[in-house]
Motif scaffolding. Structure first.
Motif, PDB file in Angstrom:
ATOM      1  N   ARG A  60       3.337 -15.135  -3.389  1.00  0.00           N
ATOM      2  CA  ARG A  60       3.981 -14.191  -2.468  1.00  0.00           C
ATOM      3  C   ARG A  60       3.173 -14.106  -1.182  1.00  0.00           C
ATOM      4  N   ASP A  61       3.863 -13.742  -0.100  1.00  0.00           N
ATOM      5  CA  ASP A  61       3.163 -13.495   1.154  1.00  0.00           C
ATOM      6  C   ASP A  61       2.305 -12.247   1.013  1.00  0.00           C
ATOM      7  N   THR A  62       1.226 -12.201   1.753  1.00  0.00           N
ATOM      8  CA  THR A  62       0.389 -11.009   1.800  1.00  0.00           C
ATOM      9  C   THR A  62       0.999 -10.048   2.809  1.00  0.00           C
ATOM     10  N   THR A  63       1.182  -8.806   2.423  1.00  0.00           N
ATOM     11  CA  THR A  63       1.775  -7.838   3.329  1.00  0.00           C
ATOM     12  C   THR A  63       0.883  -7.629   4.555  1.00  0.00           C
ATOM     13  N   THR A  64       1.504  -7.457   5.702  1.00  0.00           N
ATOM     14  CA  THR A  64       0.754  -7.197   6.938  1.00  0.00           C
ATOM     15  C   THR A  64       0.875  -5.727   7.354  1.00  0.00           C
ATOM     16  N   THR A  65       1.385  -4.904   6.465  1.00  0.00           N
ATOM     17  CA  THR A  65       1.549  -3.475   6.735  1.00  0.00           C
ATOM     18  C   THR A  65       0.188  -2.820   6.982  1.00  0.00           C
ATOM     19  N   THR A  66       0.140  -1.902   7.930  1.00  0.00           N
ATOM     20  CA  THR A  66      -1.043  -1.071   8.139  1.00  0.00           C
ATOM     21  C   THR A  66      -0.854   0.193   7.315  1.00  0.00           C
ATOM     22  N   PHE A  67      -1.735   0.409   6.354  1.00  0.00           N
ATOM     23  CA  PHE A  67      -1.577   1.505   5.401  1.00  0.00           C
ATOM     24  C   PHE A  67      -2.428   2.710   5.788  1.00  0.00           C
ATOM     25  N   THR A  68      -1.903   3.889   5.469  1.00  0.00           N
ATOM     26  CA  THR A  68      -2.688   5.118   5.516  1.00  0.00           C
ATOM     27  C   THR A  68      -3.213   5.342   4.111  1.00  0.00           C
ATOM     28  N   MET A  69      -4.527   5.297   3.959  1.00  0.00           N
ATOM     29  CA  MET A  69      -5.133   5.404   2.637  1.00  0.00           C
ATOM     30  C   MET A  69      -5.283   6.872   2.237  1.00  0.00           C
ATOM     31  N   TYR A  70      -5.454   7.110   0.938  1.00  0.00           N
ATOM     32  CA  TYR A  70      -5.628   8.461   0.412  1.00  0.00           C
ATOM     33  C   TYR A  70      -6.862   9.120   1.032  1.00  0.00           C
ATOM     34  N   ASP A  71      -6.740  10.383   1.340  1.00  0.00           N
ATOM     35  CA  ASP A  71      -7.858  11.135   1.896  1.00  0.00           C
ATOM     36  C   ASP A  71      -7.769  12.569   1.420  1.00  0.00           C
ATOM     37  N   SER A  72      -8.897  13.144   1.097  1.00  0.00           N
ATOM     38  CA  SER A  72      -8.942  14.533   0.642  1.00  0.00           C
ATOM     39  C   SER A  72     -10.331  15.088   0.936  1.00  0.00           C
ATOM     40  N   PRO A  73     -10.417  16.352   1.376  1.00  0.00           N
ATOM     41  CA  PRO A  73     -11.732  16.938   1.646  1.00  0.00           C
ATOM     42  C   PRO A  73     -12.583  17.107   0.382  1.00  0.00           C
ATOM     43  N   THR A  74     -11.957  17.066  -0.797  1.00  0.00           N
ATOM     44  CA  THR A  74     -12.716  17.232  -2.042  1.00  0.00           C
ATOM     45  C   THR A  74     -13.091  15.902  -2.689  1.00  0.00           C
ATOM     46  N   MET A  75     -12.690  14.788  -2.077  1.00  0.00           N
ATOM     47  CA  MET A  75     -12.956  13.481  -2.684  1.00  0.00           C
ATOM     48  C   MET A  75     -14.313  12.956  -2.243  1.00  0.00           C
ATOM     49  N   ASP A  76     -15.173  12.658  -3.222  1.00  0.00           N
ATOM     50  CA  ASP A  76     -16.522  12.180  -2.932  1.00  0.00           C
ATOM     51  C   ASP A  76     -16.640  10.653  -2.983  1.00  0.00           C
ATOM     52  N   MET A  77     -15.670   9.984  -3.564  1.00  0.00           N
ATOM     53  CA  MET A  77     -15.764   8.531  -3.705  1.00  0.00           C
ATOM     54  C   MET A  77     -15.384   7.825  -2.408  1.00  0.00           C
ATOM     55  N   THR A  78     -15.899   6.614  -2.243  1.00  0.00           N
ATOM     56  CA  THR A  78     -15.636   5.821  -1.043  1.00  0.00           C
ATOM     57  C   THR A  78     -14.293   5.118  -1.169  1.00  0.00           C
ATOM     58  N   VAL A  79     -13.429   5.304  -0.166  1.00  0.00           N
ATOM     59  CA  VAL A  79     -12.113   4.669  -0.138  1.00  0.00           C
ATOM     60  C   VAL A  79     -12.160   3.536   0.875  1.00  0.00           C
ATOM     61  N   LEU A  88      -3.345  -4.977  -3.305  1.00  0.00           N
ATOM     62  CA  LEU A  88      -2.665  -5.645  -2.194  1.00  0.00           C
ATOM     63  C   LEU A  88      -1.552  -6.541  -2.730  1.00  0.00           C
ATOM     64  N   ALA A  89      -1.791  -7.166  -3.881  1.00  0.00           N
ATOM     65  CA  ALA A  89      -0.750  -7.992  -4.509  1.00  0.00           C
ATOM     66  C   ALA A  89       0.444  -7.129  -4.907  1.00  0.00           C
ATOM     67  N   CYS A  90       0.202  -5.984  -5.518  1.00  0.00           N
ATOM     68  CA  CYS A  90       1.289  -5.085  -5.909  1.00  0.00           C
ATOM     69  C   CYS A  90       2.113  -4.663  -4.699  1.00  0.00           C
ATOM     70  N   LEU A  91       1.415  -4.399  -3.598  1.00  0.00           N
ATOM     71  CA  LEU A  91       2.087  -3.914  -2.397  1.00  0.00           C
ATOM     72  C   LEU A  91       2.878  -5.005  -1.679  1.00  0.00           C
ATOM     73  N   SER A  92       2.746  -6.263  -2.113  1.00  0.00           N
ATOM     74  CA  SER A  92       3.578  -7.305  -1.515  1.00  0.00           C
ATOM     75  C   SER A  92       5.041  -7.138  -1.915  1.00  0.00           C
ATOM     76  N   CYS A  93       5.304  -6.277  -2.873  1.00  0.00           N
ATOM     77  CA  CYS A  93       6.677  -5.822  -3.185  1.00  0.00           C
ATOM     78  C   CYS A  93       6.817  -4.326  -2.901  1.00  0.00           C
ATOM     79  N   HIS A  94       5.822  -3.561  -3.337  1.00  0.00           N
ATOM     80  CA  HIS A  94       5.965  -2.110  -3.387  1.00  0.00           C
ATOM     81  C   HIS A  94       5.726  -1.382  -2.074  1.00  0.00           C
ATOM     82  N   ASP A  95       5.442  -2.115  -0.976  1.00  0.00           N
ATOM     83  CA  ASP A  95       5.392  -1.427   0.316  1.00  0.00           C
ATOM     84  C   ASP A  95       6.769  -1.434   0.983  1.00  0.00           C
ATOM     85  N   GLY A  96       7.722  -2.147   0.360  1.00  0.00           N
ATOM     86  CA  GLY A  96       9.103  -2.140   0.847  1.00  0.00           C
ATOM     87  C   GLY A  96       9.374  -3.002   2.062  1.00  0.00           C
ATOM     88  N   THR A  97       8.415  -3.854   2.462  1.00  0.00           N
ATOM     89  CA  THR A  97       8.637  -4.686   3.658  1.00  0.00           C
ATOM     90  C   THR A  97       8.980  -6.131   3.328  1.00  0.00           C
TER      91      THR A  97
END
Length: 201
Positions: A60-79, A88-97
């Motif tokens: 499959r083609d790699t999606t070229t969509t620019t994504f807004t990633m999850y963000d939360s003031p209580t999240m301590d892990m690195t995104v 990214l492979a899943c999103l080659s269908c599931h981003d809808g493009t």
């Protein structure tokens, strides 16, 4: 002579493995064979695969969509700044493009792009975070998550990804080749069991 013997043994073994995977996909939402072709071709190809190599022999083609990633003031892990690896492979269908029948370097039917709740779109801020570095201790020193064991959680049911086996991706919770549990989940979430494999509540 030995090489020929090994090939005679290896090819049937590979076919059995591939057959097992396709048998689990048959008649699920990931079975796109009604579009024409076999079950595996909509994700994998034996030759001339996408060199981005997000997953083995990716077709499959790699999606070229620019994504807004999850963000939360209580999240301590690195995104990560954008989806990585299997996500990214899943999103080659599931981003809808990209149409579900669009194979690598080809075109597909625009009417076959995912819609509704299967289309996650470009805004991932309202979905469980992906492409995050799993850490058991937050920046404030609180322990909020269970320890990973050998790059897995949930007694080995939930794999972590990346070169350090510490990345939470879509495939941590979902197994694209097996819908036995439903929604392609890797483990039953009755009583929030899958959630509690990571989160201490």
């Amino acid at each position: 002579m030995r090489t020929k013997t090994l090939l005679k043994l290896a090819v049937p073994a590979l076919l059995l493995v591939a057959g097992g995977a396709s048998a689990q996909i048959a008649n699920t939402d990931h079975d796109l064979s009604s579009s024409g072709g076999n079950i595996c071709v909509f994700c994998h190809t034996p030759h001339n695969a996408n060199p981005d190599d997000t997953v083995p022999l990716w077709n499959r083609d790699t999606t070229t969509t620019t994504f807004t990633m999850y963000d939360s003031p209580t999240m301590d892990m690195t995104v990560a700044g954008s989806p990585q690896g299997s996500s990214l492979a899943c999103l080659s269908c599931h981003d809808g493009t990209i149409a579900t029948d669009q194979l690598y370097g080809g075109t597909g039917d625009p009417a076959k792009k995912l819609t509704g709740d299967k289309n996650l779109g470009a805004n991932l801020d309202d979905d469980h975070p992906i492409s995050i570095t799993y850490a058991t201790t937050g920046a404030n020193g609180d322990t909020a998550f269970n320890d990973a064991v050998s790059g897995t959680l949930g007694g080995g049911s939930l794999p972590l990804f990346g070169t350090s086996s510490d990345q939470v991706e879509c495939a941590t919770c979902h197994s694209v080749h097996d819908e036995t549990i439903g929604k392609f989940l890797r483990m039953d979430n009755g009583g929030s069991a899958m959630c509690l494999a990571c989160h201490i509540k």
